[in-house]
Design a protein around this motif. Structure first.
Motif, PDB file in Angstrom:
ATOM      1  N   MET A 295       0.821  -1.202   0.000  1.00 21.87           N
ATOM      2  CA  MET A 295       0.000   0.000   0.000  1.00 21.87           C
ATOM      3  C   MET A 295       0.859   1.258   0.000  1.00 21.87           C
ATOM      4  N   ARG A 296       0.493   2.206  -0.846  1.00 21.50           N
ATOM      5  CA  ARG A 296       1.192   3.476  -0.942  1.00 21.50           C
ATOM      6  C   ARG A 296       0.536   4.488  -0.007  1.00 21.50           C
ATOM      7  N   HIS A 297       1.340   5.392   0.498  1.00 19.57           N
ATOM      8  CA  HIS A 297       0.808   6.416   1.395  1.00 19.57           C
ATOM      9  C   HIS A 297       1.287   7.792   0.935  1.00 19.57           C
ATOM     10  N   LEU A 298       0.336   8.685   0.726  1.00 21.97           N
ATOM     11  CA  LEU A 298       0.622  10.062   0.351  1.00 21.97           C
ATOM     12  C   LEU A 298       0.183  10.964   1.502  1.00 21.97           C
ATOM     13  N   VAL A 299       1.116  11.711   2.053  1.00 22.20           N
ATOM     14  CA  VAL A 299       0.802  12.618   3.157  1.00 22.20           C
ATOM     15  C   VAL A 299       1.109  14.034   2.695  1.00 22.20           C
TER      16      VAL A 299
ATOM     17  N   GLY B  56     -16.847   3.383   0.587  1.00 19.00           N
ATOM     18  CA  GLY B  56     -16.933   2.911   1.961  1.00 19.00           C
ATOM     19  C   GLY B  56     -16.057   1.735   2.293  1.00 19.00           C
ATOM     20  N   GLY B  57     -15.161   1.345   1.387  1.00 24.69           N
ATOM     21  CA  GLY B  57     -14.313   0.187   1.632  1.00 24.69           C
ATOM     22  C   GLY B  57     -12.981   0.552   2.240  1.00 24.69           C
ATOM     23  N   HIS B  58     -12.210  -0.461   2.573  1.00 30.05           N
ATOM     24  CA  HIS B  58     -10.850  -0.250   3.032  1.00 30.05           C
ATOM     25  C   HIS B  58      -9.997   0.229   1.852  1.00 30.05           C
ATOM     26  N   PRO B  59      -9.054   1.135   2.070  1.00 32.05           N
ATOM     27  CA  PRO B  59      -8.105   1.471   1.002  1.00 32.05           C
ATOM     28  C   PRO B  59      -7.179   0.296   0.742  1.00 32.05           C
ATOM     29  N   VAL B  60      -7.103  -0.163  -0.499  1.00 32.98           N
ATOM     30  CA  VAL B  60      -6.277  -1.330  -0.827  1.00 32.98           C
ATOM     31  C   VAL B  60      -5.071  -0.958  -1.667  1.00 32.98           C
ATOM     32  N   VAL B  61      -5.046   0.250  -2.198  1.00 29.54           N
ATOM     33  CA  VAL B  61      -3.933   0.675  -3.043  1.00 29.54           C
ATOM     34  C   VAL B  61      -3.134   1.782  -2.384  1.00 29.54           C
TER      35      VAL B  61
ATOM     36  N   ASP C  83      -2.046  15.450 -15.603  1.00 27.71           N
ATOM     37  CA  ASP C  83      -0.642  15.210 -15.957  1.00 27.71           C
ATOM     38  C   ASP C  83       0.214  15.059 -14.708  1.00 27.71           C
ATOM     39  N   TRP C  84      -0.038  15.897 -13.716  1.00 24.98           N
ATOM     40  CA  TRP C  84       0.727  15.827 -12.474  1.00 24.98           C
ATOM     41  C   TRP C  84       0.508  14.481 -11.786  1.00 24.98           C
ATOM     42  N   LEU C  85      -0.718  13.999 -11.776  1.00 21.67           N
ATOM     43  CA  LEU C  85      -1.024  12.721 -11.153  1.00 21.67           C
ATOM     44  C   LEU C  85      -0.321  11.576 -11.871  1.00 21.67           C
ATOM     45  N   ARG C  86      -0.331  11.610 -13.192  1.00 24.56           N
ATOM     46  CA  ARG C  86       0.323  10.537 -13.957  1.00 24.56           C
ATOM     47  C   ARG C  86       1.839  10.555 -13.779  1.00 24.56           C
ATOM     48  N   LEU C  87       2.387  11.733 -13.549  1.00 21.20           N
ATOM     49  CA  LEU C  87       3.829  11.859 -13.372  1.00 21.20           C
ATOM     50  C   LEU C  87       4.278  11.279 -12.037  1.00 21.20           C
ATOM     51  N   HIS C  88       3.439  11.416 -11.005  1.00 20.84           N
ATOM     52  CA  HIS C  88       3.886  11.081  -9.656  1.00 20.84           C
ATOM     53  C   HIS C  88       3.216   9.849  -9.049  1.00 20.84           C
ATOM     54  N   LEU C  89       2.149   9.345  -9.659  1.00 22.85           N
ATOM     55  CA  LEU C  89       1.436   8.214  -9.081  1.00 22.85           C
ATOM     56  C   LEU C  89       1.418   7.031 -10.033  1.00 22.85           C
ATOM     57  N   GLU C  90       1.090   5.859  -9.490  1.00 21.67           N
ATOM     58  CA  GLU C  90       0.930   4.683 -10.327  1.00 21.67           C
ATOM     59  C   GLU C  90      -0.192   4.909 -11.343  1.00 21.67           C
ATOM     60  N   GLU C  91      -0.052   4.299 -12.488  1.00 25.75           N
ATOM     61  CA  GLU C  91      -1.015   4.487 -13.566  1.00 25.75           C
ATOM     62  C   GLU C  91      -2.416   4.088 -13.140  1.00 25.75           C
ATOM     63  N   GLU C  92      -2.520   3.034 -12.317  1.00 28.84           N
ATOM     64  CA  GLU C  92      -3.835   2.561 -11.873  1.00 28.84           C
ATOM     65  C   GLU C  92      -4.586   3.662 -11.135  1.00 28.84           C
ATOM     66  N   ILE C  93      -3.897   4.342 -10.237  1.00 32.19           N
ATOM     67  CA  ILE C  93      -4.530   5.410  -9.466  1.00 32.19           C
ATOM     68  C   ILE C  93      -4.789   6.622 -10.343  1.00 32.19           C
ATOM     69  N   ALA C  94      -3.798   7.008 -11.144  1.00 27.54           N
ATOM     70  CA  ALA C  94      -3.928   8.192 -11.987  1.00 27.54           C
ATOM     71  C   ALA C  94      -5.103   8.074 -12.942  1.00 27.54           C
TER      72      ALA C  94
END
Length: 347
Positions: free
Chosen positions: A21-25, A82-87, A209-220
């Motif tokens: 699991m990734r964590h962004l703070v 409403g689910g648990h974060p899995v990614v 674009d910023w999201l794709r640059l810094h996050l996994e493709e699945e999330i972006a």
């Protein structure tokens, strides 16, 4: 806070991916797009966000738990369905970056130890525009309760707000924030590879674009529609206003509940509050932004470029923005929003 134990989880790969699991703070800064980012991730079914409040301030030393910190932290998150974060998880607490240096270092250490491999996001905006937005934000409190708002018994009549923007900038640490200190400490504690910079003016306009640059493709890809529709323009709330009738000062804001009454037998005391209102900076011209940048933030921007290598900080020095304006709340709000009937005597 209730546990997420009873909430549904995603069917595929939950157990196997827990360790990945990734964590962004997002540690701030305030008024730099933290709410924008939170609003995007809050629509995700893969990324968990704090379920009860946006700014959980979990890693501040005065709130940080001594035991089971990771488990307690994850209990605060849920996805859009409403689910648990899995990614991944995403948290935005601007208070983290608006701390003395030793406290900010402790915050970062708490993040690093609790969430190994976590990425820290730092948000930026033109430093004067950020400070001005924070100043207007503060006016919503100070205009209602006076500059003694942080005392046990605030009293607008005793200490009315009369601070201009530059006076506040020169004397209030909450307004004059050192970006360079935040970046330097984040690099030192987290490692440069684990620090992500977000510039509201440029990255906010191209958020996908910023999201794709810094996050996994699945999330972006999943949050791309939300990012595309998020926009970066937020309507600035009206600044609180006053009315006086029969020895009573009515102080009212632009949202429900922002209403206070102050009574005094001396009419001059009430009128003094209105005079102090004339000191508020409700219009900030572009050339003033340039002057204030050079006077208060030039060295900090140079240090940011040197530390980070990003020329985005250098752009702030010569940037001349459009005039900034804040409006007083209209008298109609007193009647419509707060359901108070007061006659207006030309104020």
């Amino acid at each position: 806070m209730p546990s997420l134990a009873g909430r549904p989880t995603h069917a595929s790969g939950t157990a196997g991916r827990a360790a990945e699991m990734r964590h962004l703070v997002c540690i701030g800064h305030a008024k730099c797009g933290t709410t924008l980012l939170d609003s995007v991730f809050r629509q995700s079914r893969l990324v968990g966000t704090p379920s009860e409040t946006k700014e959980i301030k979990f890693f501040l030393p005065r709130f940080f738990p001594e035991e089971a910190a990771r488990e307690r932290y994850l209990e605060k998150f849920a996805t859009a369905d409403g689910g648990h974060p899995v990614v991944a998880t995403f948290e935005a607490s601007p208070q983290y970056s608006h701390q003395p240096e030793d406290v900010l270092r402790a915050v970062l250490e708490n993040i690093r130890q609790t969430l190994p491999g976590a990425k820290v996001v730092i948000c930026f905006r033109h430093p004067v525009l950020r400070a001005y937005s924070h100043y207007i934000h503060n006016l919503h409190t100070f205009a209602l309760y006076g500059e003694g708002v942080f005392t046990p018994r605030p009293d607008l009549l005793r200490k009315p707000c009369k601070m201009s923007f530059e006076e506040a900038l020169a004397s209030t640490t909450r307004l004059q924030v050192s970006y360079a200190t935040t970046v330097r400490l984040a690099y030192e504690v987290m490692g440069r590879e684990n620090v992500i910079l977000f510039f509201l003016e440029e990255d906010g306009r191209h958020l996908s674009d910023w999201l794709r640059l810094h996050l996994e493709e699945e999330i972006a890809c999943e949050v791309a529609p939300a990012a595309k529709n998020a926009g970066t323009v937020f309507v600035r709330r009206s600044v609180p206003n006053y009315l006086i009738e029969d020895g009573v000062l009515h102080a009212f804001g632009s949202q429900a509940g922002e209403y206070e009454k102050y009574q005094h037998e001396n009419a001059e005391c009430l009128q003094a509050v209105l005079l102090n209102r004339q000191s508020w900076t409700l219009e900030l011209p572009g050339h003033e932004v340039v002057r204030l940048t050079e006077h208060y933030f030039l060295d900090d921007m140079k240090a940011c470029v040197e530390i980070s290598g990003s020329e985005s900080f250098a752009k702030y020095v010569s940037y001349v923005p459009e005039i900034q304006r804040a409006e007083l709340a209209s008298h109609d709000l007193l009647y419509k929003l707060h359901e108070v009937s007061v006659k207006c005597h030309g104020q």
